[in-house]
Design a protein around this motif. Sequence first.
Motif, PDB file in Angstrom:
ATOM      1  N   MET A   1      15.714  47.269  49.384  1.00  0.00           N
ATOM      2  CA  MET A   1      17.161  47.184  49.283  1.00  0.00           C
ATOM      3  C   MET A   1      17.678  48.383  48.485  1.00  0.00           C
ATOM      4  N   ASP A   2      18.801  48.901  48.924  1.00  0.00           N
ATOM      5  CA  ASP A   2      19.403  50.056  48.280  1.00  0.00           C
ATOM      6  C   ASP A   2      20.361  49.625  47.174  1.00  0.00           C
ATOM      7  N   GLU A   3      20.603  50.558  46.276  1.00  0.00           N
ATOM      8  CA  GLU A   3      21.560  50.317  45.191  1.00  0.00           C
ATOM      9  C   GLU A   3      22.927  50.828  45.638  1.00  0.00           C
ATOM     10  N   TRP A   4      23.929  49.995  45.488  1.00  0.00           N
ATOM     11  CA  TRP A   4      25.288  50.273  45.944  1.00  0.00           C
ATOM     12  C   TRP A   4      26.265  50.158  44.794  1.00  0.00           C
ATOM     13  N   VAL A   5      27.410  50.787  44.976  1.00  0.00           N
ATOM     14  CA  VAL A   5      28.504  50.665  44.021  1.00  0.00           C
ATOM     15  C   VAL A   5      29.683  50.051  44.765  1.00  0.00           C
ATOM     16  N   GLY A   6      30.072  48.863  44.331  1.00  0.00           N
ATOM     17  CA  GLY A   6      31.264  48.214  44.859  1.00  0.00           C
ATOM     18  C   GLY A   6      32.458  48.672  44.045  1.00  0.00           C
ATOM     19  N   LEU A   7      33.541  48.986  44.731  1.00  0.00           N
ATOM     20  CA  LEU A   7      34.738  49.528  44.075  1.00  0.00           C
ATOM     21  C   LEU A   7      35.935  48.660  44.438  1.00  0.00           C
ATOM     22  N   LEU A   8      36.328  47.810  43.502  1.00  0.00           N
ATOM     23  CA  LEU A   8      37.488  46.944  43.713  1.00  0.00           C
ATOM     24  C   LEU A   8      38.752  47.720  43.388  1.00  0.00           C
ATOM     25  N   ARG A   9      39.754  47.532  44.214  1.00  0.00           N
ATOM     26  CA  ARG A   9      41.034  48.231  44.036  1.00  0.00           C
ATOM     27  C   ARG A   9      41.930  47.465  43.070  1.00  0.00           C
ATOM     28  N   ASN A  10      42.632  48.216  42.227  1.00  0.00           N
ATOM     29  CA  ASN A  10      43.655  47.663  41.345  1.00  0.00           C
ATOM     30  C   ASN A  10      43.103  46.587  40.415  1.00  0.00           C
ATOM     31  N   VAL A  11      42.073  46.950  39.660  1.00  0.00           N
ATOM     32  CA  VAL A  11      41.478  46.017  38.711  1.00  0.00           C
ATOM     33  C   VAL A  11      41.472  46.645  37.327  1.00  0.00           C
ATOM     34  N   ASN A  12      41.983  45.900  36.379  1.00  0.00           N
ATOM     35  CA  ASN A  12      41.888  46.211  34.950  1.00  0.00           C
ATOM     36  C   ASN A  12      41.366  44.937  34.295  1.00  0.00           C
ATOM     37  N   GLN A  13      40.059  44.782  34.305  1.00  0.00           N
ATOM     38  CA  GLN A  13      39.436  43.556  33.820  1.00  0.00           C
ATOM     39  C   GLN A  13      39.947  43.198  32.437  1.00  0.00           C
ATOM     40  N   GLY A  14      40.298  41.926  32.276  1.00  0.00           N
ATOM     41  CA  GLY A  14      40.761  41.438  30.986  1.00  0.00           C
ATOM     42  C   GLY A  14      42.263  41.533  30.794  1.00  0.00           C
ATOM     43  N   GLN A  15      42.948  42.265  31.647  1.00  0.00           N
ATOM     44  CA  GLN A  15      44.401  42.374  31.543  1.00  0.00           C
ATOM     45  C   GLN A  15      45.045  41.192  32.283  1.00  0.00           C
ATOM     46  N   ARG A  16      46.198  40.808  31.837  1.00  0.00           N
ATOM     47  CA  ARG A  16      46.935  39.723  32.480  1.00  0.00           C
ATOM     48  C   ARG A  16      47.182  40.060  33.953  1.00  0.00           C
ATOM     49  N   GLY A  17      46.936  39.101  34.833  1.00  0.00           N
ATOM     50  CA  GLY A  17      47.150  39.294  36.264  1.00  0.00           C
ATOM     51  C   GLY A  17      46.006  40.002  36.972  1.00  0.00           C
ATOM     52  N   HIS A  18      44.895  40.200  36.268  1.00  0.00           N
ATOM     53  CA  HIS A  18      43.721  40.846  36.850  1.00  0.00           C
ATOM     54  C   HIS A  18      42.522  39.933  36.682  1.00  0.00           C
ATOM     55  N   GLY A  68      42.793  33.388  42.946  1.00  0.00           N
ATOM     56  CA  GLY A  68      44.068  33.539  43.632  1.00  0.00           C
ATOM     57  C   GLY A  68      44.496  34.993  43.738  1.00  0.00           C
ATOM     58  N   LEU A  69      43.657  35.918  43.275  1.00  0.00           N
ATOM     59  CA  LEU A  69      43.981  37.345  43.296  1.00  0.00           C
ATOM     60  C   LEU A  69      43.270  38.027  44.454  1.00  0.00           C
ATOM     61  N   ARG A  70      44.044  38.676  45.289  1.00  0.00           N
ATOM     62  CA  ARG A  70      43.487  39.404  46.437  1.00  0.00           C
ATOM     63  C   ARG A  70      43.292  40.860  46.037  1.00  0.00           C
ATOM     64  N   ARG A  71      42.079  41.353  46.197  1.00  0.00           N
ATOM     65  CA  ARG A  71      41.764  42.748  45.904  1.00  0.00           C
ATOM     66  C   ARG A  71      41.007  43.327  47.095  1.00  0.00           C
ATOM     67  N   ASP A  72      41.365  44.539  47.475  1.00  0.00           N
ATOM     68  CA  ASP A  72      40.596  45.261  48.483  1.00  0.00           C
ATOM     69  C   ASP A  72      39.400  45.885  47.786  1.00  0.00           C
ATOM     70  N   ALA A  73      38.359  46.173  48.562  1.00  0.00           N
ATOM     71  CA  ALA A  73      37.162  46.778  47.981  1.00  0.00           C
ATOM     72  C   ALA A  73      36.381  47.514  49.063  1.00  0.00           C
ATOM     73  N   CYS A  74      35.564  48.429  48.619  1.00  0.00           N
ATOM     74  CA  CYS A  74      34.642  49.130  49.500  1.00  0.00           C
ATOM     75  C   CYS A  74      33.361  49.375  48.710  1.00  0.00           C
ATOM     76  N   ALA A  75      32.368  49.931  49.376  1.00  0.00           N
ATOM     77  CA  ALA A  75      31.102  50.216  48.703  1.00  0.00           C
ATOM     78  C   ALA A  75      30.536  51.530  49.218  1.00  0.00           C
ATOM     79  N   LEU A  76      29.873  52.234  48.326  1.00  0.00           N
ATOM     80  CA  LEU A  76      29.165  53.467  48.660  1.00  0.00           C
ATOM     81  C   LEU A  76      27.788  53.398  48.006  1.00  0.00           C
ATOM     82  N   PRO A  77      26.790  54.006  48.635  1.00  0.00           N
ATOM     83  CA  PRO A  77      25.480  54.034  47.986  1.00  0.00           C
ATOM     84  C   PRO A  77      25.557  54.808  46.660  1.00  0.00           C
ATOM     85  N   LEU A  78      24.844  54.335  45.665  1.00  0.00           N
ATOM     86  CA  LEU A  78      24.796  55.045  44.392  1.00  0.00           C
ATOM     87  C   LEU A  78      24.281  56.467  44.612  1.00  0.00           C
ATOM     88  N   SER A  79      23.347  56.640  45.536  1.00  0.00           N
ATOM     89  CA  SER A  79      22.805  57.982  45.809  1.00  0.00           C
ATOM     90  C   SER A  79      23.885  58.926  46.334  1.00  0.00           C
TER      91      SER A  79
END
Length: 176
Positions: A1-18, A68-79
């Motif tokens: 299995m390969d190592e991937w990086v998931g990238l969630l859009r519009n996320v500020n973890q720990g902030q209100r509404g995120h 209840g929060l909708r976030r778009d996301a994509c992934a790219l290989p770490l390499s």
Amino acid sequence: MDEWVGLLRNVNQGQRGHPSTADILAAFADAGVPDAVTFQSNGTVVFRSGDPAAVVADAVRALEARTGLRRDACALPLSEIARIVDAHAAQPDAARREVSFHAGGRIEPDDAELARVAAHRRCRVVDAGEGWVVSVNEREGDGNATPTIEEATGEPATSRGLPTLVRLVARFGAAD
């Protein structure tokens, strides 16, 4: 299995509404990746998978069901991210570079309309590949890549500063 990086859009973890870090990790666990690791607090997640597109899609659905929060996301290989970092980190303007991730296919950096949109937003595109674009902002601290790429592709995008990706690769390695 390969190592991937998931990238969630519009996320500020720990902030209100995120979503929180716990919510994101639980969503990835729900998607079959219980050992996912978050990086910083911007929705960047490192995980191993043979089917990263399915993991990210399932994690997005699980995150919405949990929060209840909708976030778009994509992934790219770490390499692939490591190759981008290697190509750009030594540039004299590296601190002003951003990497945008999107689902709009491959963007041609020398496209005239893209150059017009980027100039309007005070940046320029200098490199691109399948699902990613590197841009340079006119001023350090600006973040103009996401709206530029969203306008150019008509698709959601998310961006990380090149210095952030340098730290990501330093922490998780760049093995193929």
